[in-house]
Enzyme design. Structure first.
Site, PDB file in Angstrom:
ATOM      1  N   ASP A  31      -7.996 -33.697  28.836  1.00 36.22           N
ATOM      2  CA  ASP A  31      -7.340 -34.351  29.968  1.00 36.22           C
ATOM      3  C   ASP A  31      -5.863 -33.989  29.937  1.00 36.22           C
ATOM      4  O   ASP A  31      -5.147 -34.347  28.994  1.00 36.22           O
ATOM      5  CB  ASP A  31      -7.530 -35.868  29.863  1.00 36.22           C
ATOM      6  N   ASP A 125      -7.545 -31.251  36.511  1.00 42.29           N
ATOM      7  CA  ASP A 125      -6.822 -31.562  35.274  1.00 42.29           C
ATOM      8  C   ASP A 125      -7.689 -32.095  34.132  1.00 42.29           C
ATOM      9  O   ASP A 125      -7.156 -32.516  33.111  1.00 42.29           O
ATOM     10  CB  ASP A 125      -5.698 -32.555  35.549  1.00 42.29           C
ATOM     11  N   GLU A 126      -9.014 -32.079  34.281  1.00 41.31           N
ATOM     12  CA  GLU A 126      -9.841 -32.552  33.178  1.00 41.31           C
ATOM     13  C   GLU A 126     -11.218 -31.898  33.207  1.00 41.31           C
ATOM     14  O   GLU A 126     -11.708 -31.485  34.253  1.00 41.31           O
ATOM     15  CB  GLU A 126      -9.980 -34.083  33.179  1.00 41.31           C
TER      16      GLU A 126
END
Length: 381
Positions: A31, A125-126
């Protein structure tokens, strides 16, 4: 052995349950830390150390991401910009640059692919990584996570946090523990007590409305959830009840799916009383549209087709859709098309009990991209 016994395995309880893996899995959830805001601070030295919000500053604007400096004032994603500015008068608003975020996300995805082909992006983003069998032959998942975070820093000047465990649910929960710029391991032995102490609102996949319903049933923590029978959870939460039953025990057999592609993003609401007027319906559509756009702003997703869903008093359901050539332009574009689709249904033949809005034809369908170190596990994580 009773069905509520936490040691009773999922496969033993239900004939249609997925088979338990024969080998203990190693799953990492990576993350990025305050991704959008961190990219902006990286690229503009004047923003470093200042509270930054990515999003629109106008009256109906919404925060897509907030830097850690801004979070100290209570600013968070999906927060109305007016409220954010009130909480933090020094807040600096920056217009999103999704093309840049996607480019950086692809850099990070390339790093992941050096370790495993089993990568499931959740957003820009993850992502989940299954490193049970990894391409570098590294024995410990904790070492892989550390190497990946170091590589991300060296190649992008951005920090990432990681969670390591034996399944997706636990690794996702672990990645929140040492943010920012840290990692955490949940071992199989730790899992029952870790989950038992969590507030159910912290469980990945349990939103505010579900948390409120659980609270009304006397379920406030993972321990409370574990005390519920699978039958009671299914009765109250449908198919999701089975999933809640197992994650309360730290059990999650879902595979890391590298082909996971979101086809649409949407939200809907069932009303306490049926609605009849256009004014009422446009008013309740606003927060539904906000939810859709907040997800788009947070993930960089864009789409070409807006669909309005209407369920009447008698449960009959219809949908109306409209597509544009390129992509729907922002929240205002979603609102305009939704309003026009709604207006085209008047006069309504019956009162309405549910409205929903979704966005499809997403950019992810063609090109989806991909947030003090924990103990080293002797059992191979």
């Amino acid at each position: 052995m009773p069905a509520t016994d936490p040691d009773h395995t999922q496969a033993a309880l239900s004939s249609d349950a997925p088979l338990k893996p024969t080998r203990q899995r190693k799953v990492i959830h990576v993350d990025m830390d305050a991704f959008y805001a961190s990219v902006e601070q990286r690229d503009n030295p004047e923003l470093r150390g200042r509270p930054v919000a990515v999003g629109g500053s106008r009256e109906r604007g919404v925060v897509a991401a907030a830097s850690y400096e801004a979070r100290r004032f209570g600013v968070h994603s999906a927060m109305p910009s007016v409220s954010a500015k009130r909480s933090c008068p020094e807040l600096v608003f920056v217009k999103p640059r999704f093309d840049v975020y996607k480019e950086v996300s692809l850099q990070i995805r390339a790093i992941f692919s050096e370790y495993t082909s089993l990568i499931e992006p959740l957003s820009l983003d993850e992502a989940y990584l299954d490193v049970t069998e990894n391409l570098k032959g590294v024995e410990y998942a904790t070492q892989i996570a550390r190497e990946i975070r170091t590589r991300i820093w060296e190649e992008t000047s951005l920090t990432a946090s990681a969670g390591i465990s034996v399944n997706k649910f636990l690794s996702k929960m672990a990645s929140d523990q040492n943010k920012p710029n840290g990692q955490f391991v949940i071992t199989p032995d730790m899992a029952p007590s870790f989950v038992a102490g969590l507030r159910v609102g912290k469980f990945h996949g349990i939103g505010q409305k579900t948390e409120e319903k659980m609270n009304r049933l006397g379920i406030f923590t993972g321990l409370d959830l574990r005390a519920m029978s699978i039958e009671a959870l299914r009765q109250n939460f449908g198919k999701s009840g089975s999933h809640y039953y197992w994650i309360a025990r730290g059990i999650d057999d879902r595979p890391v799916r590298p082909d996971r592609i979101r086809k649409s993003v949407g939200a809907e609401n069932t009303f306490e009383r049926d609605l009849s007027s256009y004014e009422e319906m446009t008013e309740v559509l606003a927060p539904i549209i906000d939810k859709v756009w907040n997800h788009c702003a947070r993930t960089g997703i864009r789409g070409r087709t807006v669909t309005l869903k209407v369920k009447y008093q008698d449960f009959q359901q219809i949908t109306r859709s409209r597509s544009v050539q390129d992509e729907v332009q922002g929240r205002d574009g979603i609102a305009r098309i939704s309003g026009e689709l709604l207006a085209g249904l008047f006069p309504m033949p019956r009162p309405v009990r549910l409205l929903g809005v979704s966005l499809s034809g997403l950019n992810t369908e063609a090109d989806e991209a991909v947030t003090d170190d924990g103990p080293q596990l002797s059992l191979g994580l």
